[in-house]
Each structure stands twice: as structure tokens, then as C-alpha cells.
Design an enzyme around this catalytic site. Sequence first.
Site, PDB file in Angstrom:
ATOM      1  CG  HIS A  19      -2.187  -0.850   0.907  1.00 27.80           C
ATOM      2  ND1 HIS A  19      -3.410  -0.298   0.587  1.00 27.80           N
ATOM      3  CD2 HIS A  19      -2.353  -2.197   0.871  1.00 27.80           C
ATOM      4  CE1 HIS A  19      -4.280  -1.275   0.377  1.00 27.80           C
ATOM      5  NE2 HIS A  19      -3.664  -2.436   0.546  1.00 27.80           N
ATOM      6  CG  HIS A  45       0.599  -8.945   1.058  1.00 25.45           C
ATOM      7  ND1 HIS A  45       0.102  -7.758   0.539  1.00 25.45           N
ATOM      8  CD2 HIS A  45       0.590  -9.840   0.028  1.00 25.45           C
ATOM      9  CE1 HIS A  45      -0.187  -7.936  -0.739  1.00 25.45           C
ATOM     10  NE2 HIS A  45       0.093  -9.175  -1.070  1.00 25.45           N
TER      11      HIS A  45
END
Length: 239
Positions: free
Chosen positions: A83, A194
Site C-alpha cells: 500500500h 499482507h
Amino acid sequence: MSELSQHKLAHVATYTHETGRLFVVGDIHGCYDLLMQQLKRVQFNFEKDLLIAVGDLVDRGPDSLKCLHLLAEPWFKAVLGNHEEMCLLSQIDPMMKDMHAHHGGEWFYALSSDQRQQVIDQLNTLPILLEVIYQNKKYGFVHADIDLNDWDAFKVATRSKSRELALWGRGRIKNKRFMRYSTVVGVEQVFLGHTVVDFVTKKHNCYFLDTGACFGSELSLIEIDQNRPIEKQVFVLKS
């Protein structure tokens, strides 16, 4: 508290932590208040203890900027997550910008251009890999995946071919090409995020910690201590 060592690989940071305890937290995703609650629960000492985040500090949760401000704190270290990578790539790739905005990045595009540049400058300082020497052992931190069974070889590979995998991959946690995976040598344990898992999940000596805090689940905070196994702190799914 912790000393940064110079490393010949610019994308790898190495720290020696000598005083206080060592903790690792899964993907925070803007859940600043939840993190503070967890730190209070474990009586985190902000003068002596060290907290490592496995990336994805931002997006989806309510306080991305507050989480980014943690990077200025001496008790907090983090690796780059996908991100954060989307923030960086959005500056040159319109498709990535659209994808990022669709996956929780709206806060970033609401900032002024100067503020966005400040965020970019901050994110550009994050390593892909981090290793911490603690209690005479080496611990590794990477956001998404490790495709090799040798930590030192992986450090070299992430200069090029394994970089994207380190930020976006799911091979080890998904058991893809399972015959390739085994205990990672050259490091005591590896900590990753993740991939959202219901419980902290162990694959060989790799622990996956993203238990979906931004989706209303628990934020996993683990103490790293050779005298206090992770399995005695939380339920760990071994697979």
C-alpha cells in the site's frame, strides 16, 4: 535503544536492539487507536522497547497520517508494504492511482500536493527488508513473501527479481510451488503481513501476522523473545 548499521544493500536496513523488549505488529492500515490500545495492553515502554511493523501502515483505516507519523518515533520501525508502494507508484502510473484509490487510498489524494510530496519523501526512506539483531539472534521482516530458503540470498535477490514478490507475493502462505519452500536459513524467524489470515499463521520459520484489523478483526501484536515462544502468546495456525 537501537543502532542502525550501514549495509551494502540500500534496500535492507539492519538494527541492533539491546535495551528493552522487541515487538512486531501486523498490517496496521490506519488503525492508530487500535495499535495504541495494544501497546497499552502489553505495557509497552516507549523509552526502551522497539516495535517493528511489517508494512501497510496506511489505507482503509481512519488514521493513515497518524500511522505515518510513527516513522519519526525512535521506538518504531517499519518495512515498505504494497500500500505504501501504491502511493509511490501513483505519481507515475495513472492505473495504479485508480487502483490505490479503490483500495483505501482516498485519504492520500485528498491531501495537498505539498503534503503528498511529504508522504512520498517519507515512504522513500522505508527499506524492503529489515533485520534486527536481538538476544544474539537475527530476525527478519518483509511485507508479503519470501520465495527463497536463504535469508542472505533473498536480500540480494530483492534488488531486482524478488522485489515485487517481497511486496505483493503470496507464494509461501498459499503453498504455491510447495516443494520449494522450507525453513529459511540465516535468520531465526521471518515476520510478514499482507495476506489476511484468521490467526497468526506459521509456515516453516515464517510467521504471517495480518489478521485483518482494518476489517474489524484483531491487530496482532507479538513479543519476540527466545524465552517466550509466540505459541504461548497467541493461537498459531501451523500449516
